[in-house]
Design an enzyme around this catalytic site. Structure first.
Site, PDB file in Angstrom:
ATOM      1  N   CYS A 161      -5.984   6.511  -1.043  1.00 16.55           N
ATOM      2  CA  CYS A 161      -4.431   6.540  -1.577  1.00 16.55           C
ATOM      3  C   CYS A 161      -4.452   7.481  -2.990  1.00 16.55           C
ATOM      4  O   CYS A 161      -3.647   8.458  -2.933  1.00 16.55           O
ATOM      5  CB  CYS A 161      -3.913   5.449  -1.669  1.00 16.55           C
ATOM      6  SG  CYS A 161      -2.040   5.535  -2.253  1.00 16.55           S
ATOM      7  N   GLU A 234      -1.648   5.552   4.699  1.00 18.35           N
ATOM      8  CA  GLU A 234      -0.957   6.372   4.085  1.00 18.35           C
ATOM      9  C   GLU A 234      -0.441   7.885   4.380  1.00 18.35           C
ATOM     10  O   GLU A 234       0.825   8.273   4.018  1.00 18.35           O
ATOM     11  CB  GLU A 234      -1.867   6.819   2.765  1.00 18.35           C
ATOM     12  CG  GLU A 234      -1.405   7.656   1.592  1.00 18.35           C
ATOM     13  CD  GLU A 234      -0.462   6.998   0.737  1.00 18.35           C
ATOM     14  OE1 GLU A 234       0.713   7.323   0.462  1.00 18.35           O
ATOM     15  OE2 GLU A 234      -0.669   5.507   0.768  1.00 18.35           O
TER      16      GLU A 234
END
Length: 413
Positions: A161, A234
């Site tokens: 991320c 994500e």
């Protein structure tokens, strides 16, 4: 999700190796409607602020995950590194509204978690709590080594991320004019590619590498699967962000199967094929000519037709994309001119139509029969991946209309 298989061919620690393996996933983020609009500077501020409003839930999950990872770590140095990472997250949480104001926006009002946010944060908390792959580790696991393993798993669910956002910001900034201060998201992009943000991303990766040194091959595969899963979640989050602008992006993922009626428009020559099919047909006509004289005439006519086509095409492209001061305008992130794009495609289409009409009028292909054309088609070389793409499309359990256009033989449906 299958194992990605660990190897050392890419060099570096496991964090770098897995990141390098996921080139396709990170490329997909760059071509999502949200990121395309963001890069152009034309993303609606409401869409941006909604996305930013989800940061609070991500940061809260990070803070809790770091807290658990700190407890799992056996080495005091590792604990201290995790504590520093958690403090940075908590500081960002406290200063979130101030940061948004620095970027030039009013802090968003409170909002609920998006479904994509829920999926990522719940995955992270399950991983940090010892639930990996749907199975919770035994509560009897109390040895330092077993706990260190859980710390590595937790960081593997956070690392992509952080790295992904530094990657996105740097890719976009590489396209922007450094002197252009009108891009309203420039400050936000700069914050994601700042030394502090990069330092945090690198610290997570370094710590993940260190915690993974003593893991077995099977356990390293778990780290990779968790990293990959975090990257996909994500990616899903970024693609789920809504935009109000018309946006053209590559066909790179499935949408809602129950709602979408997909229509695929595909050019044929030099898109599907590796060579121009008209050149193949012209060569067949030359070979099929009854005598040498007529064969020579056909070749001369074809050469003239092809030269005229190239000239018209080049002039059309230069008219659509003028080059000023050595800088191609098409390379600038100035936003999507939808009407301009449609007009440009119409101009290119006119060039193709005129070339087809000239070929028909020349009677260059008059000596060919349908069997000759079929044989030529069977021998056409296709671009790598073209056949596989259409085979994959055929497997989709959705209604798909495909229109293919060849400027010589006309539309094929």
């Amino acid at each position: 999700m299958g194992s990605l298989e660990v190897d050392g061919s890419d060099g570096g620690g496991i964090a770098k190796r897995v990141w390098n393996k996921l080139k396709n996933e990170r490329a997909l983020t760059l071509y999502s409607p949200f990121i395309v609009c963001l890069a152009s500077g034309n993303l609606d501020p409401c869409s941006f602020l909604h996305c930013i409003s989800q940061d609070v839930y991500f940061l809260q999950a990070f803070a809790r995950a770091y807290e658990l990872a700190e407890d799992y770590a056996d080495d005091d140095e590792d604990k201290e590194a995790i504590v520093k990472l958690r403090k940075r997250v908590l500081k960002r949480l406290r200063n979130q509204d101030a940061l948004i104001s620095e970027w030039g926006f009013e802090p968003p009002k409170e909002s609920s978690r998006d479904n994509a946010t829920v999926k990522y944060t719940e995955f992270l908390m399950e991983t940090a709590s010892g639930k990996v792959g749907g199975e919770k580790f035994s509560v009897n696991i109390v040895t330092p080594f077993e706990k260190t393993k859980l710390a590595a798993y937790t960081l593997s669910a956070i690392s992509p991320c952080m790295r992904l956002y530094t990657f996105i910001s740097k890719e976009i900034q590489a396209l922007l004019d450094p002197e252009d201060n009108e891009h309203i998201y420039k400050k936000w992009l700069s914050s994601l590619s700042s030394e502090k943000f990069e330092e945090s991303a690198s610290r997570i990766e370094d710590l993940l590498d260190k915690l993974s040194v003593s893991l077995t091959g099977e356990e390293l595969n778990v780290v990779e699967r968790l990293y990959h899963r975090a990257m996909k979640l994500e990616l899903e989050f970024i693609w789920s962000q809504s935009v109000v602008q018309q946006t053209i992006v590559p066909f790179s993922r499935l949408h809602k199967i129950a709602e979408d009626n997909l229509v695929i428009f595909c050019d044929f020559d030099l898109t599907c094929t590796a060579i121009d099919s008209s050149a193949v047909l012209a060569e067949l006509a030359i070979v099929a000519a009854p005598d040498v004289s007529e064969s020579a005439d056909i070749r001369t006519t074809w050469d003239d037709l092809f030269s005229q086509y190239l000239q018209d095409y080049q002039q059309c492209i230069e008219h659509i994309m003028p080059v000023e001061a050595g800088i191609d305008k098409s390379l600038r992130a100035e936003g999507l001119d939808y009407e301009g794009l449609c007009k440009a495609l119409e101009q290119i289409s006119d060039v193709e139509k005129n070339a087809t009409l000239r070929m028909i009028g020349s009677n260059v292909l008059k000596g060919l029969n349908l069997a000759d054309v079929r044989r030529a088609g069977e021998r056409l070389a296709f671009q790598e991946g073209c056949k596989r793409f259409f085979q994959d499309v055929a497997k989709l359990k959705i209604r798909v209309q495909m229109f293919m256009c060849c400027h010589i033989v006309g539309p094929v449906i």
